[in-house]
Design an enzyme around this catalytic site. Structure first.
Site, PDB file in Angstrom:
ATOM      1  N   GLU A 247     -10.812   4.458  -4.675  1.00  0.00           N
ATOM      2  CA  GLU A 247      -9.800   4.742  -3.656  1.00  0.00           C
ATOM      3  C   GLU A 247      -9.483   6.226  -3.664  1.00  0.00           C
ATOM      4  OE1 GLU A 247      -6.189   2.199  -2.758  1.00  0.00           O
ATOM      5  OE2 GLU A 247      -5.212   3.911  -3.715  1.00  0.00           O
TER       6      GLU A 247
ATOM      7  N   ARG B 248      -0.086  -5.101   5.181  1.00  0.00           N
ATOM      8  CA  ARG B 248       1.152  -4.951   5.929  1.00  0.00           C
ATOM      9  C   ARG B 248       1.704  -3.555   5.790  1.00  0.00           C
ATOM     10  NH1 ARG B 248       6.723  -7.159   3.825  1.00  0.00           N
ATOM     11  NH2 ARG B 248       6.429  -5.183   2.717  1.00  0.00           N
TER      12      ARG B 248
ATOM     13  N   LYS C 131      -4.775 -15.385   4.497  1.00  0.00           N
ATOM     14  CA  LYS C 131      -5.548 -14.203   4.876  1.00  0.00           C
ATOM     15  C   LYS C 131      -7.033 -14.544   5.009  1.00  0.00           C
ATOM     16  CE  LYS C 131      -2.453 -10.872   2.595  1.00  0.00           C
ATOM     17  NZ  LYS C 131      -2.317  -9.939   1.440  1.00  0.00           N
TER      18      LYS C 131
ATOM     19  N   ASP D  95       2.349 -16.004  -3.305  1.00  0.00           N
ATOM     20  CA  ASP D  95       1.346 -14.955  -3.085  1.00  0.00           C
ATOM     21  C   ASP D  95      -0.048 -15.551  -2.959  1.00  0.00           C
ATOM     22  OD1 ASP D  95       3.235 -12.927  -3.157  1.00  0.00           O
ATOM     23  OD2 ASP D  95       3.017 -12.613  -5.307  1.00  0.00           O
TER      24      ASP D  95
END
Length: 304
Positions: A16, A106, A173, A166
């Site tokens: 990342e 989100r 998803k 979760d």
């Protein structure tokens, strides 16, 4: 047990990156890209913020990766503060740039409760929107699909009522069209194994990739704990606080991250995602310690 014994396919490797917040930080990001690129990762994710300045920086970095490197960008996209039309336009822009992987999240809610939170309240609706845009670009994509990733939480999300909730969100998803998941940062190796076991029991079938950070800064560790709601490992925090200097803190952080990675591979992890904070050296040291293949091909797709 070796990685070769555990799984037939080689584990994926990804990093990342943060887009430079200031012009003077751009050179450091470009150096990080060059050094990380030498390890031939499967993709490099680019973080995203809904603020106009940060958004432009993210798109510029994605465009640089597409046009000037051999690295595949995984473009982060958040729906907080966005309209459906603005997100539709941004996904189309990314596809037009040549992006073939998106990490749909989100995003952090604004501190001001009166601020506009966006028309899409949850990440699963963003996944659905991405798939809708994809359907209209079959020619551009040569009949293929975008690879859509989502976040997964080894520890309870700060706004969630429970860990099991979760897991149920992750199920939704996947049903909305997600191809793979990358975990939020965690410090206890048992938490990744617990997440995978619970997700599989709930019906999740997509790959769940552990997200690991070589943490060498006490201040960053404490700030990360506030941002994510994940309690830092007390022993790691103590070792960092009592280290003799920066070099020792780096060694401590790399060892801790490598330990998490090895434990995740022992639990069947399909790959490794490293949160670099644009510091390539520590991440490369982690993959060296873990023993990921030194020579990798660039033909591996984004996890699907």
């Amino acid at each position: 047990m070796t990685l070769t014994q555990q799984q037939a396919a080689p584990p994926s490797l990804s990093y990342e990156l943060y887009p430079p917040a200031r012009p003077e930080a751009e050179a450091a990001v470009l150096r990080a890209i060059e050094e990380l690129g030498a390890t031939n990762p499967d993709y490099v994710s680019v973080t995203y913020s809904g603020t106009p300045v940060r958004r432009r920086a993210s798109v510029r970095l994605v465009e640089h990766l597409v046009r000037n490197t051999r690295l595949r960008p995984l473009a982060h996209l958040t729906c907080v503060g966005e309209t459906r039309d603005s997100l539709d336009l941004l996904v189309r822009q990314l596809v037009g740039l040549g992006v073939r992987g998106v990490l749909a999240m989100r995003g952090d809610l604004p501190a001001d409760p009166e601020a506009f939170r966006g028309e899409l309240p949850f990440a699963r609706y963003l996944v659905e929107l991405i798939r809708q845009v994809e359907a209209g670009h079959s020619a551009t994509l040569a009949g293929g699909r975008l690879s859509v990733g989502v976040a997964a939480y080894p520890n309870r999300h700060p706004e969630s009522p429970s860990f099991q909730h979760d897991v149920e969100v992750l199920v939704s998803k996947e049903r909305s069209g997600a191809n793979f998941a990358i975990t939020q940062v965690y410090f206890d190796p048992a938490h990744y194994a617990r997440l995978v076991a619970a997700a599989r029991a709930a019906g999740v079938t997509i790959p769940i990739i552990p997200g690991v950070i070589p943490m060498s800064s006490v201040r960053r560790l404490e700030r990360l704990a506030v941002m994510t709601g994940v309690r830092p490992d007390g022993a790691l925090l103590h070792r960092l606080e009592t280290a003799s200097g920066e070099a020792e803190r780096r060694r401590i952080g790399v060892r801790a991250a490598a330990g998490l990675a090895r434990a995740a591979f022992d639990a069947g992890a399909p790959g490794l995602h490293l949160y670099t904070f644009n510091d390539p050296r520590a991440s490369i040291e982690v993959i060296d310690q873990v023993g990921l293949p030194a020579t990798r091909t660039l033909s591996s797709p984004v996890p699907a």
